[in-house]
Write a protein that holds these residues in place. Sequence first.
Motif, PDB file in Angstrom:
ATOM      1  N   CYS A  10     -38.247  16.412 -24.096  1.00 32.68           N
ATOM      2  CA  CYS A  10     -38.861  16.556 -25.422  1.00 32.68           C
ATOM      3  C   CYS A  10     -37.780  16.806 -26.472  1.00 32.68           C
ATOM      4  CB  CYS A  10     -39.883  17.690 -25.390  1.00 32.68           C
ATOM      5  SG  CYS A  10     -40.947  17.750 -26.841  1.00 32.68           S
ATOM      6  N   ARG A  11     -36.854  17.717 -26.177  1.00 30.37           N
ATOM      7  CA  ARG A  11     -35.752  17.987 -27.115  1.00 30.37           C
ATOM      8  C   ARG A  11     -34.877  16.755 -27.295  1.00 30.37           C
ATOM      9  NH1 ARG A  11     -35.622  22.682 -23.908  1.00 30.37           N
ATOM     10  NH2 ARG A  11     -33.739  21.928 -22.859  1.00 30.37           N
ATOM     11  N   ALA A  12     -34.619  16.037 -26.198  1.00 28.64           N
ATOM     12  CA  ALA A  12     -33.787  14.834 -26.273  1.00 28.64           C
ATOM     13  C   ALA A  12     -34.454  13.771 -27.142  1.00 28.64           C
ATOM     14  CB  ALA A  12     -33.529  14.284 -24.879  1.00 28.64           C
ATOM     15  N   GLY A  13     -35.751  13.579 -26.965  1.00 31.30           N
ATOM     16  CA  GLY A  13     -36.465  12.597 -27.776  1.00 31.30           C
ATOM     17  C   GLY A  13     -36.384  12.921 -29.257  1.00 31.30           C
ATOM     18  N   ARG A  14     -36.575  14.183 -29.585  1.00 30.26           N
ATOM     19  CA  ARG A  14     -36.459  14.569 -30.994  1.00 30.26           C
ATOM     20  C   ARG A  14     -35.052  14.335 -31.515  1.00 30.26           C
ATOM     21  NH1 ARG A  14     -36.576  19.054 -32.904  1.00 30.26           N
ATOM     22  NH2 ARG A  14     -36.306  20.459 -31.136  1.00 30.26           N
ATOM     23  N   SER A  15     -34.067  14.654 -30.689  1.00 29.74           N
ATOM     24  CA  SER A  15     -32.676  14.471 -31.088  1.00 29.74           C
ATOM     25  C   SER A  15     -32.362  12.995 -31.341  1.00 29.74           C
ATOM     26  CB  SER A  15     -31.754  15.031 -30.007  1.00 29.74           C
ATOM     27  OG  SER A  15     -30.408  14.842 -30.365  1.00 29.74           O
ATOM     28  N   PHE A  16     -32.810  12.112 -30.457  1.00 31.31           N
ATOM     29  CA  PHE A  16     -32.586  10.677 -30.637  1.00 31.31           C
ATOM     30  C   PHE A  16     -33.121  10.206 -31.984  1.00 31.31           C
ATOM     31  CE2 PHE A  16     -31.875   8.391 -26.362  1.00 31.31           C
ATOM     32  CZ  PHE A  16     -31.036   9.387 -25.908  1.00 31.31           C
ATOM     33  N   LEU A  17     -34.274  10.735 -32.356  1.00 31.29           N
ATOM     34  CA  LEU A  17     -34.935  10.290 -33.583  1.00 31.29           C
ATOM     35  C   LEU A  17     -34.498  11.072 -34.817  1.00 31.29           C
ATOM     36  CD1 LEU A  17     -38.507   9.872 -32.077  1.00 31.29           C
ATOM     37  CD2 LEU A  17     -36.915   8.030 -32.708  1.00 31.29           C
ATOM     38  N   ALA A  27     -46.337  13.576 -36.177  1.00 31.83           N
ATOM     39  CA  ALA A  27     -46.510  12.270 -35.536  1.00 31.83           C
ATOM     40  C   ALA A  27     -47.475  12.312 -34.356  1.00 31.83           C
ATOM     41  CB  ALA A  27     -45.156  11.737 -35.069  1.00 31.83           C
ATOM     42  N   SER A  28     -47.588  13.468 -33.707  1.00 29.90           N
ATOM     43  CA  SER A  28     -48.377  13.559 -32.475  1.00 29.90           C
ATOM     44  C   SER A  28     -49.726  14.256 -32.629  1.00 29.90           C
ATOM     45  CB  SER A  28     -47.582  14.310 -31.410  1.00 29.90           C
ATOM     46  OG  SER A  28     -47.405  15.674 -31.785  1.00 29.90           O
ATOM     47  N   GLY A  29     -49.834  15.105 -33.640  1.00 32.90           N
ATOM     48  CA  GLY A  29     -51.045  15.912 -33.768  1.00 32.90           C
ATOM     49  C   GLY A  29     -51.019  17.165 -32.904  1.00 32.90           C
ATOM     50  N   VAL A  30     -49.902  17.421 -32.236  1.00 27.77           N
ATOM     51  CA  VAL A  30     -49.728  18.637 -31.432  1.00 27.77           C
ATOM     52  C   VAL A  30     -49.076  19.673 -32.337  1.00 27.77           C
ATOM     53  CG1 VAL A  30     -48.568  19.644 -29.421  1.00 27.77           C
ATOM     54  CG2 VAL A  30     -49.488  17.324 -29.289  1.00 27.77           C
ATOM     55  N   SER A  31     -49.549  20.901 -32.299  1.00 24.20           N
ATOM     56  CA  SER A  31     -49.034  21.905 -33.230  1.00 24.20           C
ATOM     57  C   SER A  31     -47.555  22.185 -33.005  1.00 24.20           C
ATOM     58  CB  SER A  31     -49.830  23.211 -33.109  1.00 24.20           C
ATOM     59  OG  SER A  31     -49.489  23.882 -31.913  1.00 24.20           O
ATOM     60  N   LYS A  32     -46.886  22.534 -34.085  1.00 24.13           N
ATOM     61  CA  LYS A  32     -45.467  22.867 -34.033  1.00 24.13           C
ATOM     62  C   LYS A  32     -45.243  24.062 -33.114  1.00 24.13           C
ATOM     63  CE  LYS A  32     -41.583  24.180 -36.899  1.00 24.13           C
ATOM     64  NZ  LYS A  32     -41.363  25.331 -37.732  1.00 24.13           N
ATOM     65  N   SER A  33     -46.160  25.027 -33.131  1.00 26.33           N
ATOM     66  CA  SER A  33     -45.992  26.206 -32.275  1.00 26.33           C
ATOM     67  C   SER A  33     -46.096  25.840 -30.795  1.00 26.33           C
ATOM     68  CB  SER A  33     -47.008  27.296 -32.642  1.00 26.33           C
ATOM     69  OG  SER A  33     -48.329  26.846 -32.441  1.00 26.33           O
ATOM     70  N   THR A  34     -46.960  24.887 -30.446  1.00 26.48           N
ATOM     71  CA  THR A  34     -47.070  24.440 -29.056  1.00 26.48           C
ATOM     72  C   THR A  34     -45.791  23.725 -28.631  1.00 26.48           C
ATOM     73  OG1 THR A  34     -49.476  24.254 -29.147  1.00 26.48           O
ATOM     74  CG2 THR A  34     -48.352  22.917 -27.486  1.00 26.48           C
ATOM     75  N   ILE A  35     -45.262  22.876 -29.503  1.00 35.73           N
ATOM     76  CA  ILE A  35     -44.024  22.158 -29.198  1.00 35.73           C
ATOM     77  C   ILE A  35     -42.879  23.154 -29.023  1.00 35.73           C
ATOM     78  CG2 ILE A  35     -42.304  20.544 -30.109  1.00 35.73           C
ATOM     79  CD1 ILE A  35     -44.746  19.129 -31.528  1.00 35.73           C
ATOM     80  N   GLY A  36     -42.762  24.096 -29.934  1.00 35.52           N
ATOM     81  CA  GLY A  36     -41.692  25.097 -29.858  1.00 35.52           C
ATOM     82  C   GLY A  36     -41.772  25.931 -28.593  1.00 35.52           C
ATOM     83  N   ALA A  37     -42.962  26.373 -28.246  1.00 36.48           N
ATOM     84  CA  ALA A  37     -43.132  27.179 -27.031  1.00 36.48           C
ATOM     85  C   ALA A  37     -42.780  26.365 -25.789  1.00 36.48           C
ATOM     86  CB  ALA A  37     -44.567  27.694 -26.943  1.00 36.48           C
ATOM     87  N   PHE A  38     -43.191  25.102 -25.768  1.00 34.41           N
ATOM     88  CA  PHE A  38     -42.897  24.238 -24.625  1.00 34.41           C
ATOM     89  C   PHE A  38     -41.397  24.015 -24.486  1.00 34.41           C
ATOM     90  CE2 PHE A  38     -42.333  19.762 -23.102  1.00 34.41           C
ATOM     91  CZ  PHE A  38     -42.644  20.011 -21.776  1.00 34.41           C
ATOM     92  N   GLU A  39     -40.725  23.730 -25.579  1.00 33.66           N
ATOM     93  CA  GLU A  39     -39.292  23.445 -25.527  1.00 33.66           C
ATOM     94  C   GLU A  39     -38.461  24.647 -25.110  1.00 33.66           C
ATOM     95  OE1 GLU A  39     -38.040  21.632 -29.192  1.00 33.66           O
ATOM     96  OE2 GLU A  39     -38.897  19.695 -28.622  1.00 33.66           O
ATOM     97  N   ARG A  41     -39.394  26.768 -22.741  1.00 36.98           N
ATOM     98  CA  ARG A  41     -39.725  27.109 -21.351  1.00 36.98           C
ATOM     99  C   ARG A  41     -38.732  26.497 -20.373  1.00 36.98           C
ATOM    100  NH1 ARG A  41     -45.735  27.028 -19.942  1.00 36.98           N
ATOM    101  NH2 ARG A  41     -44.850  28.323 -18.318  1.00 36.98           N
ATOM    102  N   GLU A  42     -38.840  26.918 -19.119  1.00 34.62           N
ATOM    103  CA  GLU A  42     -37.969  26.372 -18.078  1.00 34.62           C
ATOM    104  C   GLU A  42     -38.320  24.917 -17.816  1.00 34.62           C
ATOM    105  OE1 GLU A  42     -40.108  27.700 -14.009  1.00 34.62           O
ATOM    106  OE2 GLU A  42     -39.250  29.325 -15.196  1.00 34.62           O
ATOM    107  N   GLU A  43     -37.416  24.204 -17.187  1.00 32.48           N
ATOM    108  CA  GLU A  43     -37.558  22.754 -17.005  1.00 32.48           C
ATOM    109  C   GLU A  43     -38.763  22.340 -16.171  1.00 32.48           C
ATOM    110  OE1 GLU A  43     -35.983  19.983 -18.514  1.00 32.48           O
ATOM    111  OE2 GLU A  43     -35.717  21.754 -19.737  1.00 32.48           O
TER     112      GLU A  43
END
Length: 83
Positions: A10-17, A27-39, A41-43
């Motif tokens: 997820c972090r790599a995809g954002r970095s590429f773009l 772009a996804s409709g997923v909340s920023k807080s959900t994305i941040g919490a996911f990124e 977390r452990e792999e």
Amino acid sequence: MVASLSPRLCRAGRSFLGWEQANLAEASGVSKSTIGAFERREESARLTTMNNRALVEAFEAAGLEFIPENGGGAGIRFRERKV
């Protein structure tokens, strides 16, 4: 079949773009807080099926494609070669 995102992919995809979490959220409709919490977390962390699909589709719509794990590990790249 939809790719299964890891926090690192997820972090790599954002970095590429060149996207911030807010860009991916828009772009996804997923909340920023959900994305941040996911990124953070452990792999081995995984998203709900709905959120995973939304993020993968946003990355794909922006021109990325996911490379399946085939002995060398999963990855992400631009769909078309940049010349």
